[in-house]
Every structure is written in structure tokens, then in C-alpha cells.
Design a protein around this motif. Structure first.
Motif, PDB file in Angstrom:
ATOM      1  N   GLY A  99     -77.607 -11.592 -28.535  1.00  0.00           N
ATOM      2  CA  GLY A  99     -78.659 -12.444 -27.652  1.00  0.00           C
ATOM      3  C   GLY A  99     -78.546 -13.988 -27.845  1.00  0.00           C
ATOM      4  O   GLY A  99     -79.278 -14.623 -27.539  1.00  0.00           O
ATOM      5  N   GLY A 100     -77.945 -14.543 -28.906  1.00  0.00           N
ATOM      6  CA  GLY A 100     -77.949 -15.922 -29.376  1.00  0.00           C
ATOM      7  C   GLY A 100     -77.035 -16.572 -28.353  1.00  0.00           C
ATOM      8  O   GLY A 100     -76.375 -16.182 -27.578  1.00  0.00           O
ATOM      9  N   VAL A 101     -76.699 -17.710 -28.895  1.00  0.00           N
ATOM     10  CA  VAL A 101     -75.860 -18.762 -28.242  1.00  0.00           C
ATOM     11  C   VAL A 101     -74.261 -18.404 -28.667  1.00  0.00           C
ATOM     12  O   VAL A 101     -74.014 -18.396 -29.921  1.00  0.00           O
ATOM     13  N   PRO A 102     -73.462 -18.107 -27.579  1.00  0.00           N
ATOM     14  CA  PRO A 102     -72.115 -18.022 -27.758  1.00  0.00           C
ATOM     15  C   PRO A 102     -71.532 -18.967 -28.663  1.00  0.00           C
ATOM     16  O   PRO A 102     -71.749 -20.124 -28.443  1.00  0.00           O
ATOM     17  N   VAL A 103     -70.461 -18.788 -29.359  1.00  0.00           N
ATOM     18  CA  VAL A 103     -69.925 -19.711 -30.099  1.00  0.00           C
ATOM     19  C   VAL A 103     -68.561 -20.209 -29.222  1.00  0.00           C
ATOM     20  O   VAL A 103     -68.037 -19.550 -28.172  1.00  0.00           O
ATOM     21  N   SER A 104     -68.127 -21.355 -29.373  1.00  0.00           N
ATOM     22  CA  SER A 104     -67.135 -22.045 -28.683  1.00  0.00           C
ATOM     23  C   SER A 104     -66.459 -23.293 -29.576  1.00  0.00           C
ATOM     24  O   SER A 104     -67.046 -23.608 -30.535  1.00  0.00           O
ATOM     25  N   GLY A 105     -65.392 -23.718 -29.009  1.00  0.00           N
ATOM     26  CA  GLY A 105     -64.608 -24.764 -29.790  1.00  0.00           C
ATOM     27  C   GLY A 105     -63.914 -24.254 -30.975  1.00  0.00           C
ATOM     28  O   GLY A 105     -63.558 -23.217 -30.964  1.00  0.00           O
ATOM     29  N   LYS A 106     -64.135 -25.178 -32.093  1.00  0.00           N
ATOM     30  CA  LYS A 106     -63.504 -24.786 -33.625  1.00  0.00           C
ATOM     31  C   LYS A 106     -64.493 -23.960 -34.149  1.00  0.00           C
ATOM     32  O   LYS A 106     -65.704 -24.621 -34.490  1.00  0.00           O
ATOM     33  N   VAL A 107     -64.480 -22.606 -34.622  1.00  0.00           N
ATOM     34  CA  VAL A 107     -65.447 -21.957 -35.251  1.00  0.00           C
ATOM     35  C   VAL A 107     -64.761 -21.317 -36.454  1.00  0.00           C
ATOM     36  O   VAL A 107     -63.883 -20.647 -36.504  1.00  0.00           O
ATOM     37  N   VAL A 108     -65.718 -21.758 -37.802  1.00  0.00           N
ATOM     38  CA  VAL A 108     -64.944 -21.238 -39.034  1.00  0.00           C
ATOM     39  C   VAL A 108     -66.287 -20.306 -39.809  1.00  0.00           C
ATOM     40  O   VAL A 108     -67.184 -20.938 -39.872  1.00  0.00           O
ATOM     41  N   LEU A 109     -65.694 -19.566 -40.292  1.00  0.00           N
ATOM     42  CA  LEU A 109     -66.722 -18.477 -40.994  1.00  0.00           C
ATOM     43  C   LEU A 109     -66.545 -18.935 -42.586  1.00  0.00           C
ATOM     44  O   LEU A 109     -65.536 -19.404 -43.022  1.00  0.00           O
ATOM     45  N   THR A 110     -67.681 -19.336 -42.952  1.00  0.00           N
ATOM     46  CA  THR A 110     -68.002 -19.732 -44.553  1.00  0.00           C
ATOM     47  C   THR A 110     -68.606 -18.705 -45.237  1.00  0.00           C
ATOM     48  O   THR A 110     -68.724 -18.871 -46.681  1.00  0.00           O
ATOM     49  N   GLN A 111     -68.859 -17.484 -44.877  1.00  0.00           N
ATOM     50  CA  GLN A 111     -69.397 -16.365 -45.571  1.00  0.00           C
ATOM     51  C   GLN A 111     -69.456 -15.108 -44.553  1.00  0.00           C
ATOM     52  O   GLN A 111     -69.048 -15.191 -43.412  1.00  0.00           O
ATOM     53  N   ASP A 112     -69.463 -13.956 -45.186  1.00  0.00           N
ATOM     54  CA  ASP A 112     -69.673 -12.636 -44.621  1.00  0.00           C
ATOM     55  C   ASP A 112     -70.837 -12.875 -43.569  1.00  0.00           C
ATOM     56  O   ASP A 112     -71.961 -13.405 -44.055  1.00  0.00           O
ATOM     57  N   ILE A 113     -70.666 -12.021 -42.559  1.00  0.00           N
ATOM     58  CA  ILE A 113     -71.808 -11.783 -41.373  1.00  0.00           C
ATOM     59  C   ILE A 113     -71.868 -10.330 -41.516  1.00  0.00           C
ATOM     60  O   ILE A 113     -70.966  -9.379 -41.208  1.00  0.00           O
ATOM     61  N   ILE A 114     -73.227  -9.812 -41.678  1.00  0.00           N
ATOM     62  CA  ILE A 114     -73.650  -8.335 -41.686  1.00  0.00           C
ATOM     63  C   ILE A 114     -74.476  -8.298 -40.586  1.00  0.00           C
ATOM     64  O   ILE A 114     -75.590  -8.937 -40.473  1.00  0.00           O
TER      65      ILE A 114
END
Length: 483
Positions: A46-61
Motif C-alpha cells: 500500500g505504499g508508494v510504488p518504485v520507479s526509475g533506478k531502484v537498488v537494494l542495499t539490504q534484505d527486505i522481509i
């Protein structure tokens, strides 16, 4: 000494990025740097969808506690590239599964299982492309424990209450193009009963990578049915997909290139169970359930406590809403896909006598698992140079009117060739057994499929006129690996 300033600048940049990540954890929202790159740290429920360049810097649980659909990331605009950057997106459900908890229907504390829940819930999804074009999802990285690991949509959903929101609904124009999934590990819990969840039962309906509604017809492409090899840039490449009911599935999807993937250990898992007395759930009699997931109806051929028909790679579509087949798919057509250079190993779990799917009566409505399967309105697909080994059901199968497909230079060996259907004659006191699974299998499909002699296999189904006699030979067991 001349290099110290750039090194120091990079160190400062890393520290600044870490500070922003910490701020994101405190605020509970994805953080964006001044350079325009998004560094998501939490699930996109329900949050803001991602767009552009998206880079993970940690695990998402992600955590599913029954409050609605759970999504790792959803795409909110075209021209989006998601780099997992070596990290993972994982979904867990702390509630137990199994016959004692039929309304939860998680699987071994993962989020697999929403397709069986009534009330219109959407499937928990790792990454959803939401129908946008020019979307790339790049590894290395892992997506773990979702009902759908990656959802590639050719069209945005019409239901605006789902994870994609209003999306970018496109019901008549060209489907999304240049949608790519590359070098991911998409996985879930294994199919064995263990101490972590001894009553898990069979695995609920789940997809590793699902590509749907990539539509090509005369209104969307001037060369829609041309055999010119053109693509629209949509591909599933170089990924490892395991521990789902269906590893890679193309539902009503055309011109998708599926190549160089390792698809293994996708199965229905566990044993079928009987619904507990006094508990409302789908019985083990072949009853089906229909769930609307936003842009397509996925009709399950397995209810709670039932084994689903499972496949490593499946290309399918149904002719219409009243098309009643053993394997439930989406209305439409899957045409001119390329299924090439994939390694498909140890998928499925077929064994007649333990399955609770509809009883085996003919080739059109029986439950048959497979390694690589084309089912229903699947037309003119090119299946080439795949290695299909030791799957527990059929190896390469063409079924239910699938037609005009080409099979060449595939190696399909040791796919349940020892499993048989046995009939006991009490008068003669003898048992007669006949094979029911083969390396190359024709099950009620069109007669215009082409099986070239370049295929290497041990066994082929006996259907007259479907697969040329001699396509498979016993001596290829010792020579298949040779050039």
C-alpha cells in the motif's frame, strides 16, 4: 596520493548512503538519494510504488498476518530498473498451515497460498511489474516465499484496488514491451514434510515467475503472426526457479523469450489431506475454486488439501471461459514464444493412486504433471535445445489441442519412465502394467505439431501419427551427452 581524494569521496558517499538507509528504517518509507536512485528497505504494502533506478542495499522481509496482500515491490512507472544487488526479498507467515488451520493456508510459514483463500485477496507477490513497459528486474539476488515470485504483466490490472492501484490500464493497445527478468533465484520452502511444519499438506497454488497477458494480434502488432523471429523484448533469462507448484508459467502470453534458466524441484509437495469434520473448505473431490486476481481469472484445479498439477515450465491458454480442462489456465492464446536452452530437472510429483485430482478417464481431463508442457491454446511456439531430465511425470508434453508447435534439438531423458499404470486381473491372478509417462508425450493435442528427429529421448507416447515413430530410441541413454 593522487588517488586518495577519489577514494575519500567514495567513502563519504557510502557513509551518506548508509545514513539515508537508517533514516528510511526510522521513517518506515523507501529512501531516495539526491541522485534519483531509490533504496527501498521495507515492503511496498500500500505504499508508494518504485520507479526509475531502484537498488537494494539490504534484505527486505515481508510479513503476512492476514491483513491483506503482501508485496515486496510494485512498479509505478515505465523505464524502471530494479537491481537486487545481491540481496533478497522474503515473505514469511508466522501462522501455522495444514489441515488444522484451513482458513490460513500458508505453506510452511511462507506466504505461498493466497490463491486458495476466499474473500478476493490478491496473491502475495515479490515483484509486480503492473503492466508497465521498459521494466527490468536484475540479479543477482533472491525472491523467496511468495505465492508469485515475479509477476510480469503485459497489461495493467483493471481492478484498481489491488497492489498496482490505478496502474496504467491498457486494454486495447500494444502490450508492455521490454519487460525482463534476469539472473534471479526465485524460491520457496521445499516440498518435504519436516519438523518445522509436519502438517503442511500439499503446496498451495504458486508461481515462481508468471508472465500473463502479453497479447499479440492484428490490432497490437502489424507482424503479429509472422514467423520472422521478431520479439518485443520480453524475456525470462538466466534465473534459477524452484519450490513452487509452477516454476515458469506463460498464461495468455505471446512473444516471450524464456531461455537459459535452471528450473528444478517445482512440485505440489506433501500428501493430500481430507478436510476436517465441521470445517468449511474445498473437499478432495476435484471441486475447483475461482479467485479474481486483478487482471485475469486464475481457476485452480486444486482446492485446500489437494495436490495441484505441477510443471517446471508451462505455456498455456484456454479457448474460452467455458473451456473445461484438467489444467486451469487463462482465456486467450500463447503464441510464438521461444522456450530455448533451459535446464529443467526434477520437477513435478505425479503418481496415480495418490493424487486427489479428477480421476484419470481420458487424455483431455486427467491430471498429469510435467517438466516442460504446452497446454490448450498454445500455438506456434518454438521449443528448442532444452535439457529435460528426471521429472516426475512427462518430460516434454503437448496437450489439449496445443498445435503447430516445433520441438527440435531437445534432450529429454529418464522422466518417470519406470512409472506405470497397473491393472490386476483376479481371475488370472496377474497384473498388467503399461507406461503412462514418457519423455516426449502427445496427449490429445493437434496433429500439426512438429517433432524433429534431432530430439534425443528414450520413450515416446504411442499416440498414432503424433510423434513420428523412432523419434526416441533406447540407445540414446548412453549417447545423449555426446556431440
Amino acid at each position: 596520493m593522487l588517488r586518495s581524494a577519489p577514494v575519500m569521496n567514495r567513502a563519504i558517499a557510502v557513509v551518506g548512503r548508509a545514513t539515508l538507509v537508517v533514516a528510511a528504517l526510522i521513517l518506515g518509507t523507501p529512501a531516495a538519494q539526491a541522485d534519483g536512485v531509490t533504496y527501498p528497505t521495507t515492503c511496498n504494502n500500500g505504499g508508494v510504488p518504485v520507479s526509475g533506478k531502484v537498488v537494494l542495499t539490504q534484505d527486505i522481509i515481508c510479513m503476512d498476518i492476514g491483513a491483506g496482500n503482501v508485496n515486496g515491490l510494485t512498479v509505478g512507472a515505465p523505464n524502471t530498473t530494479i537491481f537486487l544487488n545481491g540481496f533478497s526479498i522474503k515473505c514469511v507467515d508466522p501462522r501455522p498451515s495444514g489441515p488444522d488451520h484451513p482458513t490460513v493456508n500458508s505453506y510452511k510459514f511462507s506466504c505461498q497460498g493466497d490463491f486458495q483463500i476466499s474473500g478476493g485477496f490478491f496473491a502475495d507477490t515479490g515483484i509486480d511489474t503492473c503492466g508497465f513497459s521498459n521494466v527490468q528486474i536484475k540479479g543477482a539476488g533472491m525472491i523467496q516465499g511468495f505465492s508469485v515470485g515475479v509477476r510480469m504483466r503485459g497489461r495493467a490490472p483493471t481492478n484498481t484496488t489491488g497492489p498496482c492501484g490505478a496502474g496504467a490500464a491498457n486494454l486495447t493497445g500494444p502490450s508492455a514491451n521490454n519487460v525482463k527478468v534476469q539472473k534471479l533465484n526465485v524460491t520457496g520452502p521445499d516440498g518435504l514434510s519436516d519438523i518445522s511444519d509436519p502438517l503442511a499438506g500439499p503446496r498451495p497454488k504458486s508461481f515462481g515467475i508468471l508472465a500473463s497477458n502479453f497479447i499479440e494480434n492484428s490490432t497490437t502488432c502489424p507482424n503479429w503472426d509472422s514467423d520472422d523471429g521478431h520479439t518485443h523484448g520480453n524475456e525470462i533469462f538466466g534465473s534459477s526457479v524452484e519450490n513452487h507448484v509452477l516454476g515458469i508459467a506463460l498464461y495468455n502470453a505471446s512473444r516471450v523469450n524464456v531461455h537459459e534458466n535452471f528450473v528444478h524441484d517445482n512440485n505440489s509437495g506433501g500428501e493430500s489431506t481430507i478436510c476436517p469434520i465441521g470445517i468449511a473448505c474445498v473437499t478432495n473431490t476435484g471441486t475447483t475454486t475461482t479467485i479474481t486476481d486483478g487482471d485475469t481469472i486464475i481457476t485452480t484445479e486444486c482446492g485446500f488439501g489437494q495436490k495441484c498439477e505441477s510443471h517446471g515450465i508451462v505455456v498455456c491458454a484456454n479457448f474460452g471461459p467455458f473451456d473445461n480442462r484438467a489444467f486451469a489456465c487463462t482465456t486467450g492464446v500463447s503464441r510464438r514464444n521461444k522456450i530455448q536452452n533451459n535446464l529443467v530437472v526434477d520437477n513435478a510429483q505425479n503418481s496415480f493412486g495418490t493424487s486427489t485430482a479428477p480421476a484419470k478417464t481420458n487424455e483431455s481431463n486427467e491430471q498429469v504433471d510435467g517438466g516442460l508442457s504446452l497446454i490448450g491454446n498454445a500455438l506456434k511456439n518454438d521449443v528448442r535445445n532444452n535439457t529435460v531430465l528426471s521429472n516426475n511425470g512427462d518430460g516434454i508434453s503437448v496437450r489439449n489441442d496445443a498445435d503447430l508447435n516445433r520441438f527440435s534439438s531437445n534432450t529429454s531423458l529418464m522422466n518417470s519412465t519406470t512409472q506405470t499404470t497397473c491393472v490386476f486381473d483376479p481371475i488370472a491372478n496377474t497384473t498388467t502394467c503399461t507406461p503412462h509417462f514418457w519423455d516426449l508425450t502427445f496427449r490429445g493435442a493437434g496433429l500439426n505439431n512438429i517433432f524433429n528427429s534431432s530430439n534425443r529421448c528414450l520413450t515416446q507416447s504411442p499416440s498414432s501419427g503424433a510423434i513420428p515413430t523412432g523419434t526416441c530410441n533406447p540407445n540414446e541413454n548412453t549417447t545423449w551427452w555426446q556431440p
